[in-house]
Design a protein around this motif. Sequence first.
Motif, PDB file in Angstrom:
ATOM      1  N   ALA A 110       0.821  -1.215   0.000  1.00  0.00           N
ATOM      2  CA  ALA A 110       0.000   0.000   0.000  1.00  0.00           C
ATOM      3  C   ALA A 110       0.850   1.258   0.000  1.00  0.00           C
ATOM      4  CB  ALA A 110      -0.932  -0.009   1.215  1.00  0.00           C
ATOM      5  N   SER A 111       2.106   1.135   0.514  1.00  0.00           N
ATOM      6  CA  SER A 111       2.964   2.324   0.561  1.00  0.00           C
ATOM      7  C   SER A 111       3.519   2.700  -0.803  1.00  0.00           C
ATOM      8  CB  SER A 111       4.133   2.090   1.531  1.00  0.00           C
ATOM      9  OG  SER A 111       5.037   1.137   0.987  1.00  0.00           O
ATOM     10  N   TYR A 112       3.456   1.783  -1.791  1.00  0.00           N
ATOM     11  CA  TYR A 112       3.942   2.104  -3.124  1.00  0.00           C
ATOM     12  C   TYR A 112       2.873   2.899  -3.856  1.00  0.00           C
ATOM     13  CZ  TYR A 112       7.890  -1.032  -2.636  1.00  0.00           C
ATOM     14  OH  TYR A 112       9.048  -1.614  -2.230  1.00  0.00           O
ATOM     15  N   PRO A 113       3.238   4.092  -4.356  1.00  0.00           N
ATOM     16  CA  PRO A 113       2.240   4.916  -5.044  1.00  0.00           C
ATOM     17  C   PRO A 113       1.851   4.270  -6.366  1.00  0.00           C
ATOM     18  CG  PRO A 113       4.400   5.884  -5.278  1.00  0.00           C
ATOM     19  CD  PRO A 113       4.557   4.730  -4.341  1.00  0.00           C
ATOM     20  N   VAL A 114       0.578   4.306  -6.652  1.00  0.00           N
ATOM     21  CA  VAL A 114       0.077   3.739  -7.900  1.00  0.00           C
ATOM     22  C   VAL A 114      -0.722   4.799  -8.636  1.00  0.00           C
ATOM     23  CG1 VAL A 114      -1.374   1.972  -8.949  1.00  0.00           C
ATOM     24  CG2 VAL A 114      -0.019   1.426  -6.936  1.00  0.00           C
ATOM     25  N   VAL A 115      -0.310   5.069  -9.843  1.00  0.00           N
ATOM     26  CA  VAL A 115      -1.079   5.947 -10.723  1.00  0.00           C
ATOM     27  C   VAL A 115      -1.331   5.171 -11.999  1.00  0.00           C
ATOM     28  CG1 VAL A 115      -1.111   8.080 -12.042  1.00  0.00           C
ATOM     29  CG2 VAL A 115      -0.093   8.039  -9.777  1.00  0.00           C
ATOM     30  N   GLU A 116      -2.561   4.947 -12.321  1.00  0.00           N
ATOM     31  CA  GLU A 116      -2.897   4.155 -13.498  1.00  0.00           C
ATOM     32  C   GLU A 116      -2.699   5.017 -14.734  1.00  0.00           C
ATOM     33  OE1 GLU A 116      -3.280   1.402 -15.757  1.00  0.00           O
ATOM     34  OE2 GLU A 116      -3.752   0.807 -13.707  1.00  0.00           O
ATOM     35  N   LEU A 117      -1.497   4.869 -15.325  1.00  0.00           N
ATOM     36  CA  LEU A 117      -1.170   5.728 -16.456  1.00  0.00           C
ATOM     37  C   LEU A 117      -2.048   5.435 -17.654  1.00  0.00           C
ATOM     38  CD1 LEU A 117       2.725   5.653 -16.209  1.00  0.00           C
ATOM     39  CD2 LEU A 117       1.091   7.238 -15.172  1.00  0.00           C
ATOM     40  N   GLY A 118      -2.530   4.207 -17.750  1.00  0.00           N
ATOM     41  CA  GLY A 118      -3.317   3.882 -18.931  1.00  0.00           C
ATOM     42  C   GLY A 118      -4.779   4.225 -18.785  1.00  0.00           C
ATOM     43  N   ALA A 119      -5.241   4.622 -17.623  1.00  0.00           N
ATOM     44  CA  ALA A 119      -6.648   4.924 -17.422  1.00  0.00           C
ATOM     45  C   ALA A 119      -7.046   6.160 -18.209  1.00  0.00           C
ATOM     46  CB  ALA A 119      -6.932   5.133 -15.933  1.00  0.00           C
ATOM     47  N   ALA A 120      -8.168   6.087 -18.839  1.00  0.00           N
ATOM     48  CA  ALA A 120      -8.649   7.222 -19.648  1.00  0.00           C
ATOM     49  C   ALA A 120      -9.227   8.267 -18.723  1.00  0.00           C
ATOM     50  CB  ALA A 120      -9.686   6.740 -20.654  1.00  0.00           C
ATOM     51  N   GLN A 121      -8.773   9.478 -18.859  1.00  0.00           N
ATOM     52  CA  GLN A 121      -9.299  10.598 -18.089  1.00  0.00           C
ATOM     53  C   GLN A 121      -9.659  11.715 -19.046  1.00  0.00           C
ATOM     54  OE1 GLN A 121      -7.054  11.922 -14.698  1.00  0.00           O
ATOM     55  NE2 GLN A 121      -6.183   9.890 -14.336  1.00  0.00           N
ATOM     56  N   GLU A 122     -10.724  12.363 -18.734  1.00  0.00           N
ATOM     57  CA  GLU A 122     -11.151  13.496 -19.548  1.00  0.00           C
ATOM     58  C   GLU A 122     -10.649  14.777 -18.887  1.00  0.00           C
ATOM     59  OE1 GLU A 122     -12.832  11.524 -22.662  1.00  0.00           O
ATOM     60  OE2 GLU A 122     -12.687  13.704 -22.428  1.00  0.00           O
ATOM     61  N   ALA A 123     -10.097  15.691 -19.679  1.00  0.00           N
ATOM     62  CA  ALA A 123      -9.708  16.994 -19.151  1.00  0.00           C
ATOM     63  C   ALA A 123     -10.953  17.741 -18.723  1.00  0.00           C
ATOM     64  CB  ALA A 123      -8.944  17.785 -20.203  1.00  0.00           C
ATOM     65  N   GLN A 124     -10.899  18.332 -17.555  1.00  0.00           N
ATOM     66  CA  GLN A 124     -12.040  19.093 -17.052  1.00  0.00           C
ATOM     67  C   GLN A 124     -11.579  20.482 -16.649  1.00  0.00           C
ATOM     68  OE1 GLN A 124     -13.347  17.681 -13.070  1.00  0.00           O
ATOM     69  NE2 GLN A 124     -11.888  15.993 -13.386  1.00  0.00           N
ATOM     70  N   ASP A 125     -12.454  21.439 -16.873  1.00  0.00           N
ATOM     71  CA  ASP A 125     -12.152  22.825 -16.556  1.00  0.00           C
ATOM     72  C   ASP A 125     -12.109  22.985 -15.045  1.00  0.00           C
ATOM     73  OD1 ASP A 125     -13.333  26.059 -17.477  1.00  0.00           O
ATOM     74  OD2 ASP A 125     -11.537  25.039 -18.169  1.00  0.00           O
ATOM     75  N   CYS A 126     -11.019  23.448 -14.494  1.00  0.00           N
ATOM     76  CA  CYS A 126     -10.931  23.590 -13.038  1.00  0.00           C
ATOM     77  C   CYS A 126      -9.987  24.728 -12.670  1.00  0.00           C
ATOM     78  CB  CYS A 126     -10.468  22.290 -12.391  1.00  0.00           C
ATOM     79  SG  CYS A 126      -8.757  21.872 -12.776  1.00  0.00           S
ATOM     80  N   ASP A 127     -10.123  25.175 -11.422  1.00  0.00           N
ATOM     81  CA  ASP A 127      -9.226  26.202 -10.873  1.00  0.00           C
ATOM     82  C   ASP A 127      -7.989  25.510 -10.320  1.00  0.00           C
ATOM     83  OD1 ASP A 127     -10.887  28.424 -11.366  1.00  0.00           O
ATOM     84  OD2 ASP A 127     -12.103  27.894  -9.607  1.00  0.00           O
ATOM     85  N   LEU A 128      -6.830  25.877 -10.842  1.00  0.00           N
ATOM     86  CA  LEU A 128      -5.591  25.288 -10.334  1.00  0.00           C
ATOM     87  C   LEU A 128      -5.422  25.571  -8.851  1.00  0.00           C
ATOM     88  CD1 LEU A 128      -2.771  25.691 -13.008  1.00  0.00           C
ATOM     89  CD2 LEU A 128      -3.886  23.624 -12.207  1.00  0.00           C
ATOM     90  N   ASP A 129      -5.838  26.767  -8.420  1.00  0.00           N
ATOM     91  CA  ASP A 129      -5.686  27.142  -7.010  1.00  0.00           C
ATOM     92  C   ASP A 129      -6.390  26.132  -6.108  1.00  0.00           C
ATOM     93  OD1 ASP A 129      -6.721  28.576  -4.484  1.00  0.00           O
ATOM     94  OD2 ASP A 129      -5.158  29.935  -5.205  1.00  0.00           O
ATOM     95  N   THR A 130      -7.646  25.794  -6.468  1.00  0.00           N
ATOM     96  CA  THR A 130      -8.424  24.856  -5.653  1.00  0.00           C
ATOM     97  C   THR A 130      -7.829  23.460  -5.713  1.00  0.00           C
ATOM     98  OG1 THR A 130     -10.413  26.157  -6.069  1.00  0.00           O
ATOM     99  CG2 THR A 130     -10.727  23.901  -5.292  1.00  0.00           C
ATOM    100  N   LEU A 131      -7.429  23.027  -6.908  1.00  0.00           N
ATOM    101  CA  LEU A 131      -6.863  21.696  -7.072  1.00  0.00           C
ATOM    102  C   LEU A 131      -5.601  21.521  -6.233  1.00  0.00           C
ATOM    103  CD1 LEU A 131      -6.583  19.707 -10.376  1.00  0.00           C
ATOM    104  CD2 LEU A 131      -4.590  19.934  -8.909  1.00  0.00           C
TER     105      LEU A 131
END
Length: 644
Positions: free
Chosen positions: A469-490
């Motif tokens: 669980a301590s190893y970070p996992v980011v699913e690079l192949g997962a499809a994500q849609e770009a969404q309009d957001c405030d960088l400050d909040t993110l």
Amino acid sequence: MSSEYAPPQDLSQLPAWLAVLRQRYAQEPSCAEALLAQAWLGLEQLQALPPCAPGVELGLFAFDLTNEIRDGSRAETITSQTLAWCEAGAAPALLGAALTARARYLIGAQRIALALPLLERAEQLAQESQDPLDLANCAIARAAIALRRDELAEAIRHGEQVLALLKPIKPPTSWARIYATLACAHRDRGDQARRRQVLLEGIAINGEHGHWGEAANLVTGLIDMALEAGDLDAAEQALQQCQLMADRASTAPQSLAQVMMQLSRANCLAARGRSVEAAELIASTLALAEPLLGQPEQVRRLQQLADLQAIGPDPAQALQSSRRAHQLRMALLQSTQQRELTLLQEHLELDHAQQAREQSEQHALELDAKHQALQRALQQQRRLQAELVEHSKLASLGTLLAGVAHELNTPLGSALTSLSTAADQLRGMRAELAGSAVSRSRLLNALHTSLQGGALAQRNLQRAQALVASYPVVELGAAQEAQDCDLDTLIREAWERSITPGSPLQLELAADLRLPVLAQLLSEVLLQLFQNAERHAYGPGQPGRVRVQAGMAGAWVRLSVADEGRGIPTELLPRVFEPYVSTQFGQGRSGLGLFVAHAAVSQRLGGKLRARSLPGAGACFEIEWPAPAPLSPERRAQPLDLQQ
């Protein structure tokens, strides 16, 4: 001279020792020769050490002592070394004084052409500082040059400038020698009244400060005036005064004060018609005083000796003295011409060197332009090579992750061993139960052993689960849609997810920007960067700041995460994005956080993640990715200067 005036072995004691020498000189200028011997030893000790400010001060003091006793031989070495130390950066505030000292020595050695450039630099520095002593020393040098060039009005003007500057403060130096320069200038102009006035004032001032040798020298001027006027009684009285002052300066017959007094005595004898005695006295004095008298003065005295011997019983001696005077005069002329030729050659060489330097500079500019072009091409090639290497690293990610087995092997192996032992124990018990009756204690013991094995296996499996669980996992192949957001909040949300509750770290944010972005992916990348700052930049519980800035740079979005912590070790920085690179590997840290963040930025965002750091000066991670197109005008911001 007592041992208390010997130079110290410890350099830190040099200023205090120099202060003692100065105080002694101010109290008793007649001990200048003995003090110079000790100062000379101190300068010799400093030769083997790096240039230092106390060494420069000692050199300037020693030069003043040489002026007191008219020791030109050691003044050459002292002024040369002192100026070299100053030019090397020791005591910049004393550079003007060192330049003036060297120029004054060169003027006294008839090397005026070499002295002038140094004097001009010294005058510029003196004008900037407006220090009275520096201004006066420059004026002393100018007066000496003017007198040697027969520019009598200029010599007098500079001499009176010296008096105006120094008479009010009366520094404990040999500045009062300027009276001799003024007296010579007034003599050559024929102004006898002003000459006498200057001589009397100079005698009083030098006597007041204990410079008896210089006072005796000025009295010889009064003797000359009395003899010129035919007043032999006044000349004899002045001679007695000169004798007293010369004795107070030094009783050594080789001292300059005694030499000048004896030569004046010879003049008095000659004026009374005792030419043989006068000639004998001049001859014996010159035999002792040759190192003290300059060549022009030696020529004049030898010619005077020849004139006296010509009317004596042995005219052949006059011829010999005249020949010596002529030889010395020719040697002086030849030396002057040689110096002029040397100076001319130096000027020609300097002109040639200047031309060669200008040509070299032009050639260097052309080479630099070519070098810059090649450097840009090389940098482009290196960037392409780096990108190829990165793609190669990412392609082999599956293979590299096999190294996790090293961390998981121990807990999984222990769990397997425990479960195997428990299973064997239960199988044996089952066989015993099937064959015959088993005692209650035997059954309980078998169950207890099996339960212990199961508990041990459970703990090891939980340990393995926590490690995974301590190893970070980011699913690079997962499809994500770009969404309009405030960088400050993110960024703020990622910060709150990343940082341990109650942490003293503070977030400073400047990211007033709204645009389409892969929010989940960018949030995971920021989580890795924030956790890296908390775990590695600062110690446990140590307060600190993390600055996040974001903005547009043309068609690119730039975001930086910077801390003020301990920084990344120099040897680790080139490998910081490689897998399993960590300063805390084996301490619950996988060494994969920055590697996964780098992979996410390069593969999914199509951008770059860079790191820069200096040990002890913090670290800065810079993310750059293409901005989604098109961007509306309100989404754009000023370019971010990530170098701040």
